[in-house]
Design a protein around this motif. Structure first.
Motif, mmCIF file in Angstrom:
data_model
loop_
_atom_site.group_PDB
_atom_site.id
_atom_site.type_symbol
_atom_site.label_atom_id
_atom_site.label_comp_id
_atom_site.label_asym_id
_atom_site.label_seq_id
_atom_site.Cartn_x
_atom_site.Cartn_y
_atom_site.Cartn_z
ATOM 1 N N GLY A 238 -36.517 146.029 -24.889
ATOM 2 C CA GLY A 238 -35.335 145.578 -25.611
ATOM 3 C C GLY A 238 -34.044 145.957 -24.905
ATOM 4 N N ALA A 239 -32.992 145.242 -25.268
ATOM 5 C CA ALA A 239 -31.682 145.489 -24.668
ATOM 6 C C ALA A 239 -31.085 146.791 -25.203
ATOM 7 N N MET A 240 -30.315 147.458 -24.363
ATOM 8 C CA MET A 240 -29.620 148.665 -24.783
ATOM 9 C C MET A 240 -28.574 148.340 -25.853
ATOM 10 N N GLN A 241 -28.002 147.152 -25.791
ATOM 11 C CA GLN A 241 -26.950 146.759 -26.719
ATOM 12 C C GLN A 241 -27.392 146.881 -28.163
ATOM 13 N N GLY A 242 -28.677 146.626 -28.445
ATOM 14 C CA GLY A 242 -29.159 146.624 -29.810
ATOM 15 C C GLY A 242 -29.646 147.959 -30.315
ATOM 16 N N LEU A 243 -29.581 149.011 -29.490
ATOM 17 C CA LEU A 243 -30.082 150.319 -29.913
ATOM 18 C C LEU A 243 -29.239 150.937 -31.022
ATOM 19 N N VAL A 244 -27.937 150.797 -30.904
ATOM 20 C CA VAL A 244 -27.011 151.453 -31.823
ATOM 21 C C VAL A 244 -26.015 150.423 -32.335
ATOM 22 N N ARG A 245 -25.761 150.435 -33.630
ATOM 23 C CA ARG A 245 -24.767 149.510 -34.186
ATOM 24 C C ARG A 245 -23.374 149.851 -33.655
ATOM 25 N N GLN A 246 -22.613 148.804 -33.402
ATOM 26 C CA GLN A 246 -21.241 148.941 -32.902
ATOM 27 C C GLN A 246 -21.188 149.715 -31.585
ATOM 28 N N ALA A 247 -22.237 149.594 -30.775
ATOM 29 C CA ALA A 247 -22.237 150.275 -29.479
ATOM 30 C C ALA A 247 -21.178 149.649 -28.576
ATOM 31 N N PRO A 248 -20.456 150.445 -27.777
ATOM 32 C CA PRO A 248 -19.439 149.906 -26.857
ATOM 33 C C PRO A 248 -20.088 149.311 -25.603
ATOM 34 N N VAL A 249 -20.942 148.309 -25.826
ATOM 35 C CA VAL A 249 -21.720 147.696 -24.750
ATOM 36 C C VAL A 249 -21.386 146.219 -24.677
ATOM 37 N N LEU A 250 -21.012 145.762 -23.487
ATOM 38 C CA LEU A 250 -20.812 144.339 -23.229
ATOM 39 C C LEU A 250 -22.064 143.836 -22.521
ATOM 40 N N ARG B 50 -24.957 127.024 -13.229
ATOM 41 C CA ARG B 50 -23.723 127.799 -13.334
ATOM 42 C C ARG B 50 -23.313 128.044 -14.780
ATOM 43 N N LEU B 51 -24.270 128.493 -15.574
ATOM 44 C CA LEU B 51 -23.973 128.878 -16.940
ATOM 45 C C LEU B 51 -24.513 130.288 -17.182
ATOM 46 N N GLY B 52 -23.660 131.154 -17.689
ATOM 47 C CA GLY B 52 -24.041 132.491 -18.097
ATOM 48 C C GLY B 52 -23.342 132.805 -19.399
ATOM 49 N N PHE B 53 -23.406 134.064 -19.808
ATOM 50 C CA PHE B 53 -22.770 134.413 -21.076
ATOM 51 C C PHE B 53 -22.431 135.895 -21.106
ATOM 52 N N LEU B 54 -21.475 136.205 -21.944
ATOM 53 C CA LEU B 54 -21.035 137.570 -22.189
ATOM 54 C C LEU B 54 -21.019 137.777 -23.696
ATOM 55 N N VAL B 55 -21.693 138.826 -24.160
ATOM 56 C CA VAL B 55 -21.678 139.168 -25.577
ATOM 57 C C VAL B 55 -20.738 140.355 -25.760
ATOM 58 N N LEU B 56 -19.647 140.123 -26.466
ATOM 59 C CA LEU B 56 -18.662 141.167 -26.708
ATOM 60 C C LEU B 56 -19.062 141.995 -27.923
ATOM 61 N N PRO B 57 -18.745 143.289 -27.922
ATOM 62 C CA PRO B 57 -18.922 144.075 -29.145
ATOM 63 C C PRO B 57 -18.117 143.458 -30.284
ATOM 64 N N GLU B 58 -18.619 143.614 -31.499
ATOM 65 C CA GLU B 58 -17.960 142.995 -32.656
ATOM 66 C C GLU B 58 -16.505 143.433 -32.777
ATOM 67 N N THR B 59 -16.238 144.701 -32.510
ATOM 68 C CA THR B 59 -14.869 145.208 -32.634
ATOM 69 C C THR B 59 -13.934 144.631 -31.587
ATOM 70 N N LEU B 60 -14.517 144.120 -30.485
ATOM 71 C CA LEU B 60 -13.709 143.605 -29.386
ATOM 72 C C LEU B 60 -13.509 142.098 -29.481
ATOM 73 N N ALA B 61 -14.469 141.399 -30.092
ATOM 74 C CA ALA B 61 -14.448 139.938 -30.087
ATOM 75 C C ALA B 61 -13.179 139.376 -30.715
ATOM 76 N N ALA B 62 -12.768 139.932 -31.862
ATOM 77 C CA ALA B 62 -11.577 139.408 -32.535
ATOM 78 C C ALA B 62 -10.320 139.673 -31.716
ATOM 79 N N GLN B 63 -10.237 140.858 -31.080
ATOM 80 C CA GLN B 63 -9.056 141.187 -30.273
ATOM 81 C C GLN B 63 -8.919 140.279 -29.064
ATOM 82 N N MET B 64 -10.053 139.827 -28.533
ATOM 83 C CA MET B 64 -10.045 139.087 -27.274
ATOM 84 C C MET B 64 -9.939 137.580 -27.449
ATOM 85 N N ARG B 65 -9.916 137.111 -28.691
ATOM 86 C CA ARG B 65 -9.892 135.666 -28.879
ATOM 87 C C ARG B 65 -8.648 135.033 -28.257
ATOM 88 N N THR B 66 -7.480 135.618 -28.503
ATOM 89 C CA THR B 66 -6.250 135.041 -27.947
ATOM 90 C C THR B 66 -6.215 135.129 -26.426
#
Length: 498
Positions: free
Chosen positions: A320-332, A346-362
């Motif tokens: 499993g991914a490290m991102q899912g080990l802990v809730r709200q982990a500071p992992v991108l 040429r398609l990839g993806f980035l999953v932002l932490p929930e706390t960061l996603a809203a800040q980064m929308r703009t």
């Protein structure tokens, strides 16, 4: 046709060079339009200084008759020269404008200095020239001939038919909502990633995702920890962000981070490939994962988790991914479809932490432009229809068989001391060799025989003696070729011994 352009006598013009229209204008099939040819010759004569400022061009009627072309053709060429600023029409005709021409630098003792490139580019290490796409043993290339091209073509056709012309415009900057939702569902099931669609950002492969992390989260001069040996693309992303990179050694349990490292050089970013370290293949243990997450939470650090080749685990259940080990982990969390589908997608993806996603929308709306819309829509349908999972299942079996065949060939035909690493995952094996067999020389020799193994030392920011060996890709090389290829490779290794 030899022709020299007649000039008016007032004001005194510069002599027109005989070579201006010495060669006849090209005619016939395949020739450029006369207007374009005439425009080009006048432009070159002006830029080269053969037509001096103030020189008067011949009248359009006289020049047309002399060249046996339409007067409209000459007029159109003159009009374009005037629109670009090369000439200035007035009541007496058309004159050459006064221009500041750059001085040619070759052959001049006091040539002007060339503009400087960015200083950060001088820190990028040279590596081997890119190999042919079908070169044997090249790491990082999937089995392209086994991709279900017909099914993908049907998905593209459906995307074009269903979306119509509307998908020709710019899309949502973070990516098509349908694909972001499909990726979020897939990652939750297959990788244990905790995310919602609005946390997913579609990128042009993993490289853009890494560069985006650097741009969003760091300032020039910040410290970044990076696995060593490790992925060269991550180093390139850090360099272009003017970050101070600290190489972190890797052992059989993954990245090593001692308390002294946190005290002496605390990072802003940590880059790691925990499920399948590239290129050594180590798996970051759960104890080190949890300790790393605890440390970054304390120090205000971000982790970039590159889930490299995690889809292709050949023994046991996927890690499993490290991102899912802990809730709200500071992992991108960074991923790509270059290996699971094909590189040119040429398609990839980035999953932002929930706390960061809203800040980064703009910022993301300002930094990104939605593109590849039909491909994104087709990929979403490819995932939802089950085609993607079926393809992954076929590829896991194929790569498992190819890795087994490569291991056997190495065991039988590699007589010198060596250590095989790479775990039971991914598309490559790493073979460590004694330092007396210089890996870069071996890789250079192999390229001359249609092989493209990568030298292990080229992945290290600060190479150690043990960072000598070859990274052998088996994804796009048929299993029946491994025995003759390894025999030849062993011969080249013996020949490179110092």
């Amino acid at each position: 046709m030899h022709f020299s352009i007649p000039l008016m006598t007032t004001p005194a013009p510069s002599p027109v060079p005989q070579t201006l229209l010495e060669a006849p204008l090209a005619r016939g099939p395949g020739a450029a339009p006369m207007q374009r040819q005439l425009h080009h010759r006048f432009k070159e004569a002006i830029l080269d200084g053969h037509l001096a400022p103030g020189s008067r061009l011949p009248g359009s009627r006289a020049l047309a008759e002399e060249l046996s072309i339409s007067r409209n053709t000459v007029t159109a060429a003159y009009d374009l020269l005037a629109a670009e600023g090369y000439v200035q029409p007035d009541r007496q005709g058309t004159r050459v404008a006064t221009l500041s021409r750059p001085s040619p630098s070759q052959g001049k003792r006091n040539a002007p200095a060339a503009p400087a490139i960015a200083h950060r580019l001088t820190r990028i290490q040279a590596c081997a020239p890119p190999a042919e796409g079908n070169a044997a043993l090249r790491p990082g290339v999937p089995a392209l001939s086994h991709f279900p091209l017909a099914a993908w073509r049907r998905a593209i056709d459906r995307a074009i038919r269903n979306a119509g012309p509307s998908a020709l415009g710019y899309g949502d900057p973070p990516g098509e909502p349908a694909l972001r939702a499909s990726i979020a569902r897939h990652l939750g099931i297959a990788r244990g990633v905790r995310c919602e669609p609005d946390q997913v950002v579609i990128t042009e492969g993993a490289q853009e995702a890494l560069s985006l992390c650097v741009r969003l989260l760091t300032n020039a001069g910040d410290t970044a920890w990076i696995e060593d040996p490790g992925y060269r693309g991550a180093k390139a992303a850090m360099r272009t962000g003017d970050l101070r990179m600290v190489p972190m050694r890797v052992d059989a349990d993954g990245l090593i981070a001692d308390e002294s490292d946190w005290e002496s050089q605390p990072p802003r970013l940590i880059y790691t490939t925990p499920s399948h370290q590239y290129p050594a293949g180590a798996v970051l243990t759960v104890a080190r994962r949890l300790e790393l997450i605890a440390k970054v939470q304390h120090h205000g650090t971000w982790i970039i988790e590159d889930d490299y080749d995690s889809e292709f685990r050949h023994a046991g259940e996927p890690i499993g991914a490290m991102q899912g080990l802990v809730r709200q982990a500071p992992v991108l969390y960074v991923g790509t479809f270059s290996k699971t589908m094909f590189p040119s997608l040429r398609l990839g993806f980035l999953v932002l932490p929930e706390t960061l996603a809203a800040q980064m929308r703009t910022p993301l709306d300002d930094m990104l432009r939605g593109g590849h819309r039909y491909e994104q829509l087709a990929l979403a349908e490819f995932i939802e229809s089950g085609q993607f999972s079926r393809h992954l299942g076929r590829m896991r079996r194929l790569y498992r068989d190819r890795q087994h065949a490569l291991r056997e060939a190495l065991t039988r035909h590699m007589p010198m001391t060596h250590v095989i690493e790479g775990g039971y995952c991914g598309l490559h094996l790493t073979v460590r060799l004694p330092a007396c067999y210089p890996d870069r020389d071996i890789a250079d020799a192999a390229r001359k025989h249609g092989m493209a193994p990568a030298p292990l030392s080229s992945f290290a920011l600060q190479p150690m003696p043990e960072d000598n060996g070859l990274v052998l890709g088996y994804g796009n090389t048929s299993a029946e070729l491994f025995e003759p290829l390894v025999r030849l490779l062993a011969k080249l290794i013996r020949g490179a011994k110092v």
